[in-house]
Design a protein around this motif. Structure first.
Motif, PDB file in Angstrom:
ATOM      1  N   ILE A  80       0.842  -1.204   0.000  1.00 57.26           N
ATOM      2  CA  ILE A  80       0.000   0.000   0.000  1.00 57.26           C
ATOM      3  C   ILE A  80       0.872   1.247   0.000  1.00 57.26           C
ATOM      4  O   ILE A  80       0.592   2.210  -0.708  1.00 57.26           O
ATOM      5  CB  ILE A  80      -0.989  -0.017   1.181  1.00 57.26           C
ATOM      6  CG1 ILE A  80      -2.084  -1.052   0.909  1.00 57.26           C
ATOM      7  CG2 ILE A  80      -1.599   1.365   1.406  1.00 57.26           C
ATOM      8  CD1 ILE A  80      -3.067  -1.251   2.033  1.00 57.26           C
ATOM      9  N   ARG A  81       1.933   1.236   0.777  1.00 55.56           N
ATOM     10  CA  ARG A  81       2.845   2.384   0.819  1.00 55.56           C
ATOM     11  C   ARG A  81       3.440   2.640  -0.570  1.00 55.56           C
ATOM     12  O   ARG A  81       3.522   3.779  -1.019  1.00 55.56           O
ATOM     13  CB  ARG A  81       3.955   2.140   1.841  1.00 55.56           C
ATOM     14  CG  ARG A  81       4.693   3.379   2.246  1.00 55.56           C
ATOM     15  CD  ARG A  81       5.659   3.145   3.413  1.00 55.56           C
ATOM     16  NE  ARG A  81       4.972   2.631   4.591  1.00 55.56           N
ATOM     17  CZ  ARG A  81       5.129   1.392   5.085  1.00 55.56           C
ATOM     18  NH1 ARG A  81       5.959   0.550   4.525  1.00 55.56           N
ATOM     19  NH2 ARG A  81       4.477   1.004   6.160  1.00 55.56           N
ATOM     20  N   CYS A  82       3.844   1.573  -1.270  1.00 56.01           N
ATOM     21  CA  CYS A  82       4.393   1.723  -2.629  1.00 56.01           C
ATOM     22  C   CYS A  82       3.362   2.302  -3.585  1.00 56.01           C
ATOM     23  O   CYS A  82       3.678   3.170  -4.401  1.00 56.01           O
ATOM     24  CB  CYS A  82       4.903   0.375  -3.143  1.00 56.01           C
ATOM     25  SG  CYS A  82       6.429  -0.163  -2.374  1.00 56.01           S
ATOM     26  N   VAL A  83       2.122   1.833  -3.489  1.00 55.76           N
ATOM     27  CA  VAL A  83       1.061   2.363  -4.347  1.00 55.76           C
ATOM     28  C   VAL A  83       0.819   3.836  -4.012  1.00 55.76           C
ATOM     29  O   VAL A  83       0.717   4.680  -4.911  1.00 55.76           O
ATOM     30  CB  VAL A  83      -0.237   1.540  -4.209  1.00 55.76           C
ATOM     31  CG1 VAL A  83      -1.394   2.210  -4.943  1.00 55.76           C
ATOM     32  CG2 VAL A  83      -0.034   0.126  -4.726  1.00 55.76           C
ATOM     33  N   CYS A  84       0.765   4.165  -2.736  1.00 52.97           N
ATOM     34  CA  CYS A  84       0.524   5.550  -2.318  1.00 52.97           C
ATOM     35  C   CYS A  84       1.637   6.490  -2.785  1.00 52.97           C
ATOM     36  O   CYS A  84       1.381   7.642  -3.134  1.00 52.97           O
ATOM     37  CB  CYS A  84       0.392   5.634  -0.796  1.00 52.97           C
ATOM     38  SG  CYS A  84      -1.119   4.898  -0.159  1.00 52.97           S
TER      39      CYS A  84
END
Length: 162
Positions: A80-84
């Motif tokens: 999720i952090r990478c997508v964000c």
């Protein structure tokens, strides 16, 4: 899918609440309502959620884990952090990072407006925004006396305390 993502974005166990945020978002989308604002790069909320979640999960099929369900919590948070951050993007018609910004905003807004959350924070004021408590409870008609009748006596006055 939405439930799994929301639980990762906002793990409520650490704060002691159990608000079904995904259901609240889903109900809003099913009713055809938008959040009241929209990023210029995103389609209306319903379509953004449909495309965003579909691509979010399809991209995971190509990872060693194969699905969000099989990922440990730390890996979910990292993904999720990478997508964000925009490090992972897919074939959506918009940046997934913008979609995740919208999803996180919706999750926090619904969570903070819930009476259980306000109670856990010892907050006893209004936190429901302009939409009327985000649908968590029905608000009845105002039962206060008309102004012409003068101010209502306080509980202290009724008890005879000066």
């Amino acid at each position: 899918m939405l439930q799994a993502v929301v639980q990762t974005i906002l793990p409520q166990g650490s704060v002691g609440t159990h608000v079904d945020i995904a259901e609240a978002i889903d109900r809003r989308l099913a009713a055809g309502k938008n959040a009241g604002f929209r990023y210029a790069t995103l389609p209306p909320d319903g379509e953004a959620y449909r495309q965003g979640l579909t691509i979010f999960f399809k991209m995971l099929e190509q990872t060693p884990m194969g699905s969000f369900d099989r990922m440990p919590q730390a890996a979910r948070e990292g993904y999720i952090r990478c997508v964000c951050n925009g490090d992972v993007d897919g074939p959506a018609q918009f940046p997934l990072s913008t979609f995740m910004r919208m999803l996180r905003s919706d999750a926090v807004r619904f969570w903070i407006a819930h009476p259980e959350t306000m109670l856990a924070m010892n907050y006893y004021g209004f936190a429901d925004g302009a939409t009327g408590n985000e649908g968590w409870q029905d608000i009845g008609p105002n039962s206060s006396a008309p102004f012409e009748h003068g101010p209502a006596p306080s509980a202290f006055q009724e008890a005879g305390v000066q």
